[in-house]
Every structure is written in C-alpha cells, then in structure tokens.
Design a protein around this motif. Structure first.
Motif, PDB file in Angstrom:
ATOM      1  N   LEU A 275       0.652  -1.284   0.067  1.00 39.34           N
ATOM      2  CA  LEU A 275      -0.124   0.072   0.105  1.00 39.34           C
ATOM      3  C   LEU A 275       0.815   1.162  -0.013  1.00 39.34           C
ATOM      4  O   LEU A 275       0.683   2.170  -0.744  1.00 39.34           O
TER       5      LEU A 275
ATOM      6  N   ILE B  69      -0.871   3.951  -2.227  1.00 37.76           N
ATOM      7  CA  ILE B  69      -2.237   4.021  -2.554  1.00 37.76           C
ATOM      8  C   ILE B  69      -3.039   4.803  -1.298  1.00 37.76           C
ATOM      9  O   ILE B  69      -3.980   5.394  -1.627  1.00 37.76           O
TER      10      ILE B  69
ATOM     11  N   ALA C 265      -8.094   0.427  -2.801  1.00 38.37           N
ATOM     12  CA  ALA C 265      -6.931  -0.290  -2.904  1.00 38.37           C
ATOM     13  C   ALA C 265      -6.804  -1.469  -3.856  1.00 38.37           C
ATOM     14  O   ALA C 265      -6.314  -1.597  -4.657  1.00 38.37           O
TER      15      ALA C 265
ATOM     16  N   VAL D 118      -4.137  -3.822  -5.745  1.00 34.02           N
ATOM     17  CA  VAL D 118      -3.423  -4.233  -4.461  1.00 34.02           C
ATOM     18  C   VAL D 118      -4.602  -5.320  -3.508  1.00 34.02           C
ATOM     19  O   VAL D 118      -5.575  -4.882  -3.090  1.00 34.02           O
TER      20      VAL D 118
ATOM     21  N   TYR E 135      -4.194  -7.497   7.014  1.00 32.99           N
ATOM     22  CA  TYR E 135      -4.619  -6.089   7.289  1.00 32.99           C
ATOM     23  C   TYR E 135      -5.174  -5.994   8.519  1.00 32.99           C
ATOM     24  O   TYR E 135      -4.986  -5.039   9.393  1.00 32.99           O
TER      25      TYR E 135
END
Length: 537
Positions: free
Chosen positions: A430, A435, A477, A482, A489
């Motif tokens: 990310l 992002i 994202a 991604v 996460y």
C-alpha cells in the motif's frame, strides 16, 4: 702562424656544423609530428595536472573540450579526500544553495501529481498564487498556453516550468470544480519561503513539540517564533525533533543551542590542520535556560543536528531519545570558483563539549561510508541497543560525570527501537504504491467543503472517526491492484487508519494537521512525551 690561421678558419665551420646537427637531431628525434615542439620538453609547468591538460589540448589527435574534462576530473579528485568535500558546477549552484538560503523564485503552491494532473494541495500564505486567487484543489492543466495535463510530465519538469527568475510572469490555466472551463491566472513569480520548522504545537497542557527539518538561514527566527507560540500556551518542557534532519548551517545550530544553555557552557569546538581550535560558548542570553528539553534523533540525523544533541547531552541539560545518529562531524567551507562554480571543502572537525568527534570512519571509501546505514540495519542496531559496540579508547564524560562514547554518531540516553509490529507485506505494498496518499487526495478533493470547516487536527480526526473510511479505502486499494489480505490487514489496520486520517488532515491544515494525528503511532514521540511529563512532575 699558418697553423693558427687554419685553426681559426676551421673552428667556426666546425661549430656551425655542430649547431646544424643539433637542430636536425632535435627536429627529427624530439619533436612532435608536424614539426611542433613537445610541450613537456619546452614548457616548465607548475604541476603535473596543468602539464597533462596542456599536452592533451595541444597535441591530442582530436579537438577536446578542456572545461568538460576538468568538470569530470575535479569530483574524482575530491573522492579521495572525504565523503563531504564536493564540487558544485555553476549550473547547479543556485539550486544547491536554495535550501540553505531559505527562498526561491516561484508561484507559491504545494502540488501533487494525481491522475497525471497537477493538483494544488496547499497555497503558501502571502505568496504570489494566493494573491491572484489560486485555491487548494485547483488543477493546473496548462502553463504558458502549453497543456501539461495528461502528458506524462515529470514532477521536476513541472517545477521547472513554474519556477523562474523573481519578477517574471507565468500564465497558468486552472480547472476548478465544478466548472468545466479553464480559468486563466497571470502570476508574477516571487520569493517563496522554504520553511525549516515543519510544525510546533502543544502536546498536552505543559509539553510543547517542535520539528526542525533543516538548519537554514531562516531556521533560527522560525524556531524563536515557534518557541514563543508554545510559551504563550504555558509550555514548561519542549520536545525538539531532529529525526531525518541532515544538518545545514553550523552557526544556526549554535544559536539554537544557545537558547537552552547557561553562560559559559561549551556548545562545540572545531579544529583542523589549518584551523586552530575554536571554542564556542553559550552567552547566557538564551530564552529557554529554565525550560526542560528532550531531543529526538535517528540514524538520519546528521551534522548540525548532532551538534545540538551532543551539546545538550554533554552538558547534562536534557534527554536525547531515539537511535544513534548518522555520524557526520566534518565542517565544510564553501569556496567560490572563478567560473561561478563552488567547492565545499572539509576544513575542520567539530567536537562536542566532552571532546567527542562524532564523525564515523570513512577511510574505506565513499560507497562503504554510505552503506554503513544498511550495515547497521542488517546488524540489528535499529532494533536492539545491545548490538552496538563501543570502543573504550573513545570513552568520554559529561558535565556531571556520565559516560558517553565517540567514534560515530550520538548515542541517545534512551534508545527506542524501530516499531515493526504493525508492518506487513500488505501494508508495504500500500505504501510503496502510494495508495494511501492517493486515496487521501481523492477523499479530500471530494469532501473539501466539509473538511475546511475544521480548524484543528483534533476536529478533523473526530469527524473522520465517524466516517466509514477504511471500508471505502479497501475498495479503492483493490481497484488499484493491491490484493486484500485479511490476516495482514488485521495486523496493520491501526497504522493504516491513522496514516489515512493524517494525510487527509495535511491536505487541509498542512503539517499542523498531519503530525498531531500521525504521532499517535509514533513510539519515539510517545516515549518522549512520557519522559517530558516526568520532568515536569
């Protein structure tokens, strides 16, 4: 008589013959082709370099550009000295000096490339763009009637178009939502301040925070302004953040130190082969001699940052927190050259009050010198203070008798390792792909009217806490390629959440919005607040 007469007639003839033979031998055995004299034979030179350049210029088979050769040779010579003695070509000198001078000719905006378009993030207060009505969120799509949007133009090229000689005009075509037509602005380039104090704010009722990005000509005045703002809000202890600060002007670091030290305390001394030792002491006029101080450093804090941290540490004036600093203890003098170029030559080493020279070794060449940071990382130094070894021959004592070490950087009083507990491959992807930053720009752009009603980072965060930000971001994202990873996460969720909100707040309030939110996941900062609060109790 007759023999003498023959001798008198023959000797001049013999002498002339020898001279002619000498000329013949000289031309045929010691001359360059074409009858030119060999430069090395007939021109005594001041040194080998002059002799070599003259020989190449006069005798080489092709025409050469002497100046171009010298431009390449000079940096190679300096490589054998130390990593910080550098040659600055004339064409680059103004750009190199901009950061230290603190201003340049421009239009006064901060921008970002979004979807191949220049989007204005901030308009510098009092700058040329603000005066003509440029607003945050505007898209600059044309410069001097040339379309730049959708052309794949690089950020550096955009800056070249917008910057220029002060007093000159530039025409920009701006797209401003919801309008579909371009708005033309004629902007007169002016002096744009490059601020070196990124932010200052009160962390709690008695603790203030100042982040200094560089030591430039305007840094001292900015620092005093920041201190005055904090003191007006009952600041009793201050956290000064030099993390990532690579240094700058030595005299500016000295003036900052002087604000915190009592009269006659040694701040720093410099000494070199041709430079006698020069001691610099505090003059007792500092405004913060009773203010408790915490200094933050990391592996990228260098030069002037290390002077400040070393002076505070060696005089037992406050706490230094973070990780070992870079280790640059060399003093450069900028020497102008006749063609407008300059030489920054190392002329001395600086030493902290206890006598430490914090310059790290550089005998093995420039490449290894700068690879030292990566070696520290691989060795585990960023995560464990016990991995750092010290040389007992470089042991020194502070004013109150504490032990400190020289030989490469300032070791903090309190070591705080890098926090990687929330870093996962998903988070790295990310960040590496920008992002979060891109989402923050888009969110700000779509919600600017709502966000601009808030005047503090706290208010913006409270508003964003009530929005379904993360779910919207995950969709964004995924659309950007991604792939979502639930387990990773879950680990990185809090870090992602804070960074998104910090970036959005920065788009509205600049650094005054960013840092108060981002600091919630900054372990070094949190430890500094804890220690500063203990100082006050």
């Amino acid at each position: 008589m007759q023999s003498n007469t023959r001798k008198q007639i023959f000797m001049p003839f013999l002498f002339g013959l020898l001279v002619a033979l000498g000329v013949f031998i000289g031309r045929n055995f010691f001359s360059a082709p074409g009858g030119k004299s060999n430069s090395l034979m007939i021109y005594p030179q001041a040194n080998k370099l002059d002799a070599l350049m003259n020989l190449i210029e006069e005798e080489y088979v092709d025409t050469v550009d002497r100046m171009a050769i010298e431009e390449r040779i000079i940096p190679e010579i300096l490589k054998d000295l130390d990593p910080h003695s550098v040659y600055i070509p004339a064409k680059d000198l103004n750009k190199v000096n901009e950061e230290l001078q603190g201003n340049f000719g421009g239009i006064g905006v901060q921008f970002s490339m979004q979807n191949d378009t220049v989007m204005v993030i901030q308009v510098i207060q009092g700058g040329p763009s603000e005066k003509v009505g440029i607003l945050p969120g505007d898209r600059i799509v044309a410069v001097d009637d040339s379309i730049i949007a959708g052309k794949g133009i690089a950020t550096d090229d955009v800056m070249k178009k917008l910057r220029g000689e002060m007093g000159t005009d530039v025409k920009v075509g701006v797209l401003r939502r919801p309008n579909k037509d371009l708005i033309d602005f004629n902007i007169t380039r002016g002096s744009i301040p490059l601020y070196s104090v990124d932010v200052s704010y009160m962390v709690n009722e008695t603790t203030g925070y100042i982040k200094v990005d560089r030591f430039a000509q305007n840094t001292y005045q900015e620092f005093l302004t920041a201190l005055a703002k904090l003191k007006a809000n009952n600041c009793q202890q201050v956290i000064i953040d030099f993390r990532g600060n690579s240094g700058g002007l030595l005299d500016v670091a000295i003036r900052l130190c002087n604000e915190f030290l009592p009269a006659k305390d040694l701040i720093v001394y410099t000494e070199g082969k041709s430079q006698k030792r020069q001691n610099v002491h505090a003059n007792g006029a500092g405004t913060c001699q009773d203010t408790k101080v915490v200094v933050l450093i990391d592996e990228f804090s260098a030069s002037a940052s290390e002077i400040f941290a070393g002076a505070i540490q060696d005089n037992d004036r406050g706490l230094v927190i973070g990780r070992r600093s870079f280790g640059k203890g060399l003093v450069q003098q900028q020497i102008p050259l006749p063609d407008g170029s300059a030489l920054r030559l190392t002329v001395a080493r600086y030493h902290t009050p206890s006598g430490r020279c914090i310059q790290k070794p550089y005998e093995n060449g420039v490449d290894e010198y700068y690879e030292d940071i990566y070696n520290r990382l691989e060795h585990g130094e960023f995560y464990n203070a016990d991995s750092i070894s010290f040389d007992d021959d470089l042991k020194y004592t502070t004013k109150n008798g504490r032990t400190v070490y020289g030989g490469g950087g300032i070791m903090p009083d309190i070591f705080v390792p890098r926090d990687t507990s929330m870093i996962t491959n998903y988070f790295v992807h990310l960040r590496m792909n920008g992002i979060m930053y891109r989402y923050a720009l888009q969110y700000t752009d779509n919600n600017r009217q709502k966000l601009e009603q808030f005047t503090t980072a706290k208010a913006i965060k409270e508003y964003l806490d009530k929005q379904n930000l993360l779910a919207d971001f995950l969709r964004f994202a995924k659309d950007k390629g991604v792939a979502f990873k639930q387990d990773e996460y879950n680990i990185s969720k809090a870090q992602i959440d804070i960074e998104l909100k910090a970036y959005i707040a920065r788009n509205i309030l600049d650094n005054e919005g960013f840092y108060p939110i981002f600091h919630e996941v900054d372990d070094v900062f949190q430890r500094a607040v804890e220690e500063a609060s203990n100082m006050g109790s």
